[in-house]
Design a protein around this motif. Sequence first.
Motif, PDB file in Angstrom:
ATOM      1  N   LYS A   1       0.854  -1.188   0.000  1.00 14.36           N
ATOM      2  CA  LYS A   1       0.000   0.000   0.000  1.00 14.36           C
ATOM      3  C   LYS A   1       0.892   1.240   0.000  1.00 14.36           C
ATOM      4  N   GLN A   2       0.479   2.225  -0.770  1.00 16.62           N
ATOM      5  CA  GLN A   2       1.247   3.464  -0.845  1.00 16.62           C
ATOM      6  C   GLN A   2       0.311   4.644  -0.632  1.00 16.62           C
ATOM      7  N   LYS A   3       0.690   5.510   0.294  1.00 15.90           N
ATOM      8  CA  LYS A   3      -0.044   6.758   0.454  1.00 15.90           C
ATOM      9  C   LYS A   3       0.698   7.825  -0.344  1.00 15.90           C
ATOM     10  N   TYR A   4      -0.060   8.791  -0.861  1.00 18.94           N
ATOM     11  CA  TYR A   4       0.546   9.802  -1.721  1.00 18.94           C
ATOM     12  C   TYR A   4       1.702  10.495  -1.001  1.00 18.94           C
ATOM     13  N   GLY A   5       2.833  10.564  -1.681  1.00 25.74           N
ATOM     14  CA  GLY A   5       3.986  11.235  -1.104  1.00 25.74           C
ATOM     15  C   GLY A   5       4.812  10.368  -0.171  1.00 25.74           C
ATOM     16  N   GLU A   6       4.465   9.109  -0.071  1.00 28.39           N
ATOM     17  CA  GLU A   6       5.178   8.227   0.841  1.00 28.39           C
ATOM     18  C   GLU A   6       5.658   6.977   0.112  1.00 28.39           C
ATOM     19  N   GLY A   7       6.408   6.185   0.829  1.00 28.35           N
ATOM     20  CA  GLY A   7       6.916   4.949   0.254  1.00 28.35           C
ATOM     21  C   GLY A   7       5.871   3.846   0.298  1.00 28.35           C
ATOM     22  N   LEU A   8       6.276   2.655  -0.105  1.00 32.31           N
ATOM     23  CA  LEU A   8       5.382   1.514  -0.139  1.00 32.31           C
ATOM     24  C   LEU A   8       5.462   0.749   1.184  1.00 32.31           C
ATOM     25  N   ILE A   9       4.300   0.405   1.700  1.00 31.33           N
ATOM     26  CA  ILE A   9       4.230  -0.371   2.928  1.00 31.33           C
ATOM     27  C   ILE A   9       3.842  -1.805   2.573  1.00 31.33           C
ATOM     28  N   PHE A  10       4.639  -2.762   3.017  1.00 28.09           N
ATOM     29  CA  PHE A  10       4.362  -4.165   2.749  1.00 28.09           C
ATOM     30  C   PHE A  10       3.111  -4.597   3.506  1.00 28.09           C
ATOM     31  N   LEU A  11       2.185  -5.250   2.795  1.00 31.04           N
ATOM     32  CA  LEU A  11       0.958  -5.748   3.423  1.00 31.04           C
ATOM     33  C   LEU A  11       1.020  -7.257   3.628  1.00 31.04           C
ATOM     34  N   MET A  12       1.122  -7.995   2.539  1.00 35.94           N
ATOM     35  CA  MET A  12       1.071  -9.447   2.617  1.00 35.94           C
ATOM     36  C   MET A  12       1.813 -10.108   1.481  1.00 35.94           C
ATOM     37  N   MET A  13       2.230 -11.350   1.749  1.00 42.65           N
ATOM     38  CA  MET A  13       2.904 -12.152   0.744  1.00 42.65           C
ATOM     39  C   MET A  13       2.170 -13.483   0.613  1.00 42.65           C
ATOM     40  N   LEU A  14       1.958 -13.916  -0.615  1.00 41.55           N
ATOM     41  CA  LEU A  14       1.286 -15.186  -0.884  1.00 41.55           C
ATOM     42  C   LEU A  14       2.191 -16.010  -1.779  1.00 41.55           C
ATOM     43  N   GLN A  15       2.376 -17.282  -1.410  1.00 38.15           N
ATOM     44  CA  GLN A  15       3.283 -18.088  -2.215  1.00 38.15           C
ATOM     45  C   GLN A  15       2.685 -19.372  -2.734  1.00 38.15           C
ATOM     46  N   LYS A  16       1.652 -19.854  -2.091  1.00 40.22           N
ATOM     47  CA  LYS A  16       1.106 -21.138  -2.514  1.00 40.22           C
ATOM     48  C   LYS A  16      -0.292 -20.969  -3.089  1.00 40.22           C
ATOM     49  N   GLY A  17      -0.597 -21.759  -4.091  1.00 43.19           N
ATOM     50  CA  GLY A  17      -1.926 -21.717  -4.684  1.00 43.19           C
ATOM     51  C   GLY A  17      -2.991 -21.973  -3.633  1.00 43.19           C
ATOM     52  N   GLY A  18      -4.031 -21.148  -3.640  1.00 39.06           N
ATOM     53  CA  GLY A  18      -5.095 -21.302  -2.675  1.00 39.06           C
ATOM     54  C   GLY A  18      -4.834 -20.605  -1.356  1.00 39.06           C
ATOM     55  N   GLU A  19      -3.628 -20.071  -1.207  1.00 43.38           N
ATOM     56  CA  GLU A  19      -3.279 -19.429   0.057  1.00 43.38           C
ATOM     57  C   GLU A  19      -4.122 -18.174   0.260  1.00 43.38           C
ATOM     58  N   GLU A  20      -4.489 -17.952   1.498  1.00 42.64           N
ATOM     59  CA  GLU A  20      -5.275 -16.782   1.857  1.00 42.64           C
ATOM     60  C   GLU A  20      -4.716 -16.216   3.148  1.00 42.64           C
ATOM     61  N   LYS A  21      -4.506 -14.897   3.170  1.00 37.41           N
ATOM     62  CA  LYS A  21      -4.012 -14.248   4.384  1.00 37.41           C
ATOM     63  C   LYS A  21      -4.855 -13.030   4.698  1.00 37.41           C
ATOM     64  N   SER A  22      -4.953 -12.753   5.980  1.00 36.43           N
ATOM     65  CA  SER A  22      -5.738 -11.599   6.406  1.00 36.43           C
ATOM     66  C   SER A  22      -4.953 -10.758   7.390  1.00 36.43           C
ATOM     67  N   HIS A  23      -5.178  -9.461   7.301  1.00 32.41           N
ATOM     68  CA  HIS A  23      -4.607  -8.536   8.274  1.00 32.41           C
ATOM     69  C   HIS A  23      -5.646  -7.463   8.516  1.00 32.41           C
ATOM     70  N   GLU A  24      -6.162  -7.451   9.725  1.00 27.64           N
ATOM     71  CA  GLU A  24      -7.251  -6.537  10.082  1.00 27.64           C
ATOM     72  C   GLU A  24      -8.394  -6.755   9.082  1.00 27.64           C
ATOM     73  N   LYS A  25      -8.782  -5.789   8.317  1.00 28.67           N
ATOM     74  CA  LYS A  25      -9.935  -5.966   7.433  1.00 28.67           C
ATOM     75  C   LYS A  25      -9.534  -6.226   5.982  1.00 28.67           C
ATOM     76  N   ILE A  26      -8.278  -6.577   5.780  1.00 25.50           N
ATOM     77  CA  ILE A  26      -7.789  -6.814   4.427  1.00 25.50           C
ATOM     78  C   ILE A  26      -7.436  -8.285   4.270  1.00 25.50           C
ATOM     79  N   THR A  27      -7.988  -8.905   3.211  1.00 26.46           N
ATOM     80  CA  THR A  27      -7.739 -10.315   2.927  1.00 26.46           C
ATOM     81  C   THR A  27      -7.212 -10.456   1.517  1.00 26.46           C
ATOM     82  N   ALA A  28      -6.165 -11.237   1.353  1.00 33.69           N
ATOM     83  CA  ALA A  28      -5.607 -11.486   0.030  1.00 33.69           C
ATOM     84  C   ALA A  28      -5.620 -12.979  -0.247  1.00 33.69           C
TER      85      ALA A  28
END
Lengths: 112, 113
Positions: A36-63
């Motif tokens: 995620k990037q806010k205007y004027g700022e750098g990129l913040i790492f949210l999540m990494m997915l490596q395996k098929g079918g993998e699902e990860k959640s952080h607070e209200k964000i799911t990938a």
Amino acid sequence: SQELEQSPQSLIVQEGKNLTINCTSSKTLYGLYWYKQKYGEGLIFLMMLQKGGEEKSHEKITAKLDEKKQQSSLHITASQPSHAGIYLCGADITNAGNMLTFGGGTRLMVKP
Amino acid sequence: DAGITQSPRYKITETGRQVTLMCHQTWSHSYMFWYRQDLGHGLRLIYYSAAADITDKGEVPDGYVVSRSKTENFPLTLESATRSQTSVYFCASKASFSGNTIYFGEGSWLTVV
């Protein structure tokens, strides 16, 4: 990058609504990363997915990663103004294990 | 924990001038990267380095020079700046054992007039 396509390019939602951002690769995915990037700022790492079918959640964000479709989706539940920003997916499409190729980004605005 | 810092954060320069963007990381990460971010193109890799004294070209290396004499520093030099190099430049790093999770600096806004 044409190798990674994000959709939509921009999104405006009412606070409290759910939304989904997609990232589709034209090549095999060896790892998919969301930032995620806010205007004027750098990129913040949210999540990494490596395996098929993998699902990860952080607070209200799911990938999720659909390896067969070479696609990942980022879902935000009950969006808040703090979720506004640019969401970028990055992927290892070389399996060299040393760099990421990025999509063009999705600009999210959340209306209070 | 300073992490990864870039300087300058904002720079205006004239066409033809040499400009160096500095990047410093305190994590002793082996890999370092320079990306540029432009509207319509997203993030594109300019150069990367796997270790001190080892550098490789990325997707858009023309017009740029890098060096890595120390693990913690990875400066990016525009030898003769052009207007097309007006962009936001991001330095990033990753540890060799952390998969591909890359950590980014705050960015350097460069305008070439």
